[in-house]
Design a protein around this motif. Structure first.
Motif, PDB file in Angstrom:
ATOM      1  N   THR A   1     -22.947   2.757  27.451  1.00  0.00           N
ATOM      2  CA  THR A   1     -24.255   3.033  26.842  1.00  0.00           C
ATOM      3  C   THR A   1     -24.188   2.844  25.330  1.00  0.00           C
ATOM      4  O   THR A   1     -25.109   2.289  24.729  1.00  0.00           O
ATOM      5  CB  THR A   1     -24.730   4.453  27.201  1.00  0.00           C
ATOM      6  N   ALA A   2     -23.100   3.272  24.704  1.00  0.00           N
ATOM      7  CA  ALA A   2     -22.949   3.072  23.252  1.00  0.00           C
ATOM      8  C   ALA A   2     -22.930   1.587  22.917  1.00  0.00           C
ATOM      9  O   ALA A   2     -23.532   1.158  21.925  1.00  0.00           O
ATOM     10  CB  ALA A   2     -21.673   3.752  22.761  1.00  0.00           C
ATOM     11  N   ARG A   3     -22.270   0.768  23.738  1.00  0.00           N
ATOM     12  CA  ARG A   3     -22.236  -0.684  23.511  1.00  0.00           C
ATOM     13  C   ARG A   3     -23.635  -1.275  23.690  1.00  0.00           C
ATOM     14  O   ARG A   3     -24.059  -2.136  22.922  1.00  0.00           O
ATOM     15  CB  ARG A   3     -21.258  -1.362  24.459  1.00  0.00           C
ATOM     16  N   VAL A   4     -24.358  -0.807  24.680  1.00  0.00           N
ATOM     17  CA  VAL A   4     -25.727  -1.278  24.908  1.00  0.00           C
ATOM     18  C   VAL A   4     -26.614  -0.920  23.718  1.00  0.00           C
ATOM     19  O   VAL A   4     -27.418  -1.736  23.255  1.00  0.00           O
ATOM     20  CB  VAL A   4     -26.294  -0.687  26.221  1.00  0.00           C
ATOM     21  N   ILE A   5     -26.461   0.288  23.199  1.00  0.00           N
ATOM     22  CA  ILE A   5     -27.241   0.708  22.029  1.00  0.00           C
ATOM     23  C   ILE A   5     -26.954  -0.220  20.859  1.00  0.00           C
ATOM     24  O   ILE A   5     -27.872  -0.696  20.184  1.00  0.00           O
ATOM     25  CB  ILE A   5     -26.956   2.189  21.687  1.00  0.00           C
ATOM     26  N   ASP A   6     -25.681  -0.495  20.601  1.00  0.00           N
ATOM     27  CA  ASP A   6     -25.327  -1.421  19.515  1.00  0.00           C
ATOM     28  C   ASP A   6     -25.931  -2.808  19.745  1.00  0.00           C
ATOM     29  O   ASP A   6     -26.424  -3.440  18.816  1.00  0.00           O
ATOM     30  CB  ASP A   6     -23.807  -1.538  19.363  1.00  0.00           C
ATOM     31  N   THR A   7     -25.893  -3.269  20.977  1.00  0.00           N
ATOM     32  CA  THR A   7     -26.457  -4.585  21.291  1.00  0.00           C
ATOM     33  C   THR A   7     -27.952  -4.610  21.000  1.00  0.00           C
ATOM     34  O   THR A   7     -28.465  -5.561  20.392  1.00  0.00           O
ATOM     35  CB  THR A   7     -26.190  -4.949  22.766  1.00  0.00           C
ATOM     36  N   ILE A   8     -28.657  -3.572  21.406  1.00  0.00           N
ATOM     37  CA  ILE A   8     -30.100  -3.483  21.149  1.00  0.00           C
ATOM     38  C   ILE A   8     -30.378  -3.524  19.649  1.00  0.00           C
ATOM     39  O   ILE A   8     -31.298  -4.206  19.199  1.00  0.00           O
ATOM     40  CB  ILE A   8     -30.685  -2.211  21.793  1.00  0.00           C
ATOM     41  N   LEU A   9     -29.572  -2.830  18.869  1.00  0.00           N
ATOM     42  CA  LEU A   9     -29.785  -2.791  17.421  1.00  0.00           C
ATOM     43  C   LEU A   9     -29.582  -4.170  16.801  1.00  0.00           C
ATOM     44  O   LEU A   9     -30.344  -4.584  15.923  1.00  0.00           O
ATOM     45  CB  LEU A   9     -28.858  -1.758  16.782  1.00  0.00           C
ATOM     46  N   HIS A  10     -28.577  -4.892  17.264  1.00  0.00           N
ATOM     47  CA  HIS A  10     -28.350  -6.251  16.750  1.00  0.00           C
ATOM     48  C   HIS A  10     -29.500  -7.181  17.148  1.00  0.00           C
ATOM     49  O   HIS A  10     -29.951  -7.990  16.335  1.00  0.00           O
ATOM     50  CB  HIS A  10     -27.017  -6.814  17.260  1.00  0.00           C
ATOM     51  N   ILE A  11     -29.971  -7.042  18.371  1.00  0.00           N
ATOM     52  CA  ILE A  11     -31.058  -7.905  18.844  1.00  0.00           C
ATOM     53  C   ILE A  11     -32.334  -7.655  18.034  1.00  0.00           C
ATOM     54  O   ILE A  11     -32.998  -8.607  17.611  1.00  0.00           O
ATOM     55  CB  ILE A  11     -31.298  -7.696  20.355  1.00  0.00           C
ATOM     56  N   ILE A  12     -32.684  -6.407  17.804  1.00  0.00           N
ATOM     57  CA  ILE A  12     -33.929  -6.141  17.083  1.00  0.00           C
ATOM     58  C   ILE A  12     -33.809  -6.557  15.618  1.00  0.00           C
ATOM     59  O   ILE A  12     -34.785  -6.992  15.013  1.00  0.00           O
ATOM     60  CB  ILE A  12     -34.401  -4.682  17.227  1.00  0.00           C
ATOM     61  N   ARG A  13     -32.621  -6.461  15.054  1.00  0.00           N
ATOM     62  CA  ARG A  13     -32.496  -6.912  13.669  1.00  0.00           C
ATOM     63  C   ARG A  13     -32.655  -8.434  13.584  1.00  0.00           C
ATOM     64  O   ARG A  13     -33.253  -8.940  12.636  1.00  0.00           O
ATOM     65  CB  ARG A  13     -31.177  -6.468  13.037  1.00  0.00           C
ATOM     66  N   ILE A  14     -32.195  -9.156  14.588  1.00  0.00           N
ATOM     67  CA  ILE A  14     -32.438 -10.602  14.626  1.00  0.00           C
ATOM     68  C   ILE A  14     -33.940 -10.848  14.666  1.00  0.00           C
ATOM     69  O   ILE A  14     -34.461 -11.716  13.955  1.00  0.00           O
ATOM     70  CB  ILE A  14     -31.726 -11.251  15.840  1.00  0.00           C
ATOM     71  N   GLY A  15     -34.645 -10.088  15.479  1.00  0.00           N
ATOM     72  CA  GLY A  15     -36.102 -10.209  15.529  1.00  0.00           C
ATOM     73  C   GLY A  15     -36.751  -9.928  14.192  1.00  0.00           C
ATOM     74  O   GLY A  15     -37.706 -10.610  13.791  1.00  0.00           O
ATOM     75  N   ASN A  16     -36.241  -8.929  13.478  1.00  0.00           N
ATOM     76  CA  ASN A  16     -36.768  -8.616  12.153  1.00  0.00           C
ATOM     77  C   ASN A  16     -36.524  -9.770  11.187  1.00  0.00           C
ATOM     78  O   ASN A  16     -37.388 -10.102  10.380  1.00  0.00           O
ATOM     79  CB  ASN A  16     -36.144  -7.324  11.619  1.00  0.00           C
ATOM     80  N   TYR A  17     -35.349 -10.377  11.259  1.00  0.00           N
ATOM     81  CA  TYR A  17     -35.065 -11.540  10.407  1.00  0.00           C
ATOM     82  C   TYR A  17     -36.093 -12.640  10.666  1.00  0.00           C
ATOM     83  O   TYR A  17     -36.625 -13.240   9.737  1.00  0.00           O
ATOM     84  CB  TYR A  17     -33.669 -12.107  10.700  1.00  0.00           C
ATOM     85  N   ILE A  18     -36.363 -12.909  11.927  1.00  0.00           N
ATOM     86  CA  ILE A  18     -37.304 -13.971  12.279  1.00  0.00           C
ATOM     87  C   ILE A  18     -38.718 -13.606  11.820  1.00  0.00           C
ATOM     88  O   ILE A  18     -39.411 -14.423  11.204  1.00  0.00           O
ATOM     89  CB  ILE A  18     -37.249 -14.251  13.799  1.00  0.00           C
TER      90      ILE A  18
END
Length: 173
Positions: free
Chosen positions: A138-155
């Motif tokens: 679950t901690a790894r999934v949380i980190d993955t979600i955070l990286h994905i949304i930051r990519i979205g913010n960059y875009i």
């Protein structure tokens, strides 16, 4: 006849461009590398099979609150409403409050805020607290979600800046 609220001699407001938290290209590269290094977790998150949708949206809204991408905010507010989150809770997360979050998810939402505030480099103590509260997967999934949304913010922020540039900043937002 309607009354005018304009004061005599007052100038109309000058449109101001939105101010975003500075995003660095190295952060985007770091996020993309993380996604490629953790393909299983990324695929699971993409399929939505890891954590409840409302929990995922809470995490995403916490990051959006820090970076301020209005496109992400619009999209994920809608997704949060569809996942069953109350408007008060969504508003609270977008201003940095976890008062209306479920207690078992508040630690992760606070971690997400800290993660974004620290530009993806959270304190060791914060990482330990996350790993104590949730299992390793679950901690790894949380980190993955955070990286994905930051990519979205960059875009989204990049797109907003492009629109402002090609419109000669006449969009005024």
């Amino acid at each position: 006849m309607s009354k005018s609220t304009k004061l005599p001699g007052a100038d109309p407001p000058i449109p101001v461009s939105r101010q975003y938290r500075p995003l660095k290209f190295t952060g985007l590269l770091s996020d993309l590398c993380f996604i490629f290094k953790h393909p299983r977790s990324s695929i699971k998150v993409g399929r939505g099979k890891t954590i409840p949708p409302a929990f995922r949206e809470r995490l995403m809204l916490a990051v959006i609150a820090v970076y301020g991408c209005r496109f992400c905010s619009w999209a994920h507010t809608g997704a949060a409403l569809r996942s069953g989150m109350a408007e008060d809770e969504i508003s609270g997360i977008l201003i940095g409050s976890v008062d209306n979050c479920p207690p078992e998810e508040a630690i992760a939402v606070l971690y997400a805020q800290h993660w974004a505030d620290s530009d993806g480099r959270p304190d060791h103590e914060a990482v330990e607290r996350l790993e104590q509260m949730y299992d390793a997967e679950t901690a790894r999934v949380i980190d993955t979600i955070l990286h994905i949304i930051r990519i979205g913010n960059y875009i989204g922020i990049g797109y907003e800046r492009l629109l402002n540039r090609i419109s000669f900043n006449s969009r005024g937002r």
